[in-house]
Design an enzyme around this catalytic site. Sequence first.
Site, PDB file in Angstrom:
ATOM      1  N   VAL A  84       4.092  -5.533  -3.498  1.00  0.00           N
ATOM      2  CA  VAL A  84       3.768  -5.460  -2.079  1.00  0.00           C
ATOM      3  C   VAL A  84       3.759  -4.008  -1.627  1.00  0.00           C
ATOM      4  CG1 VAL A  84       4.583  -6.058   0.240  1.00  0.00           C
ATOM      5  CG2 VAL A  84       4.779  -7.714  -1.619  1.00  0.00           C
ATOM      6  N   CYS A  85       2.698  -3.624  -0.938  1.00  0.00           N
ATOM      7  CA  CYS A  85       2.616  -2.311  -0.319  1.00  0.00           C
ATOM      8  C   CYS A  85       3.043  -2.509   1.128  1.00  0.00           C
ATOM      9  CB  CYS A  85       1.175  -1.804  -0.372  1.00  0.00           C
ATOM     10  SG  CYS A  85       0.913  -0.258   0.487  1.00  0.00           S
ATOM     11  N   LEU A  86       4.251  -2.179   1.421  1.00  0.00           N
ATOM     12  CA  LEU A  86       4.776  -2.464   2.738  1.00  0.00           C
ATOM     13  C   LEU A  86       5.575  -1.265   3.221  1.00  0.00           C
ATOM     14  CD1 LEU A  86       4.871  -4.782   4.771  1.00  0.00           C
ATOM     15  CD2 LEU A  86       6.888  -5.638   3.622  1.00  0.00           C
TER      16      LEU A  86
END
Length: 183
Positions: A84-86
């Site tokens: 996840v790119c968060l």
Amino acid sequence: MSSPSKRREMDLMKLMMSDYKVEMINDGMQEFYVEFNGPKESLYQGGVWKIRVELPDAYPYKSPSIGFVNKIYHPNVDEMSGSVCLDVINQTWSPMFDLVNVFEVFLPQLLLYPNASDPLNGEAAALMMRDHTAYDQRVKEYCEKYAKPEDIGAKPEEKSSDEELSEDDYNSDDDQVAGKADP
């Protein structure tokens, strides 16, 4: 809280008490799976994902590592690894946040408001910017194909043993022969 291990334990218990299904990966409390449902009134509604969570030794001072186990179509989630790119988790994490925040705020926000300008899945980002209708359709296809309870290993609800079975549940057709008789 005096130590990271106590905080880890407390956050994990809080997550379990919030009705999330949590499955430990090994004996420690650093790796586990959490069952996550797509947010209501979103393209992901009805989808169920198994999320792998890894807590670093320095948790809560360092952010948890979050990844989707079953596939999801989203510009900010790597399709192959599930990473996840968060921003909130990766860059602006604070010890004030806890695991419940991840599942009640951060992940729902990610799914509701994808950021196509910072993609991990370039194809999803390009499709979202080029043809939003086709993007929406692909998201729904992925939900249908990869995000059902059986896709995360959940078993369908079974009747409890104290429920009585009706005669129809037992009904067998006595007229039908089980096999062919020996000649």
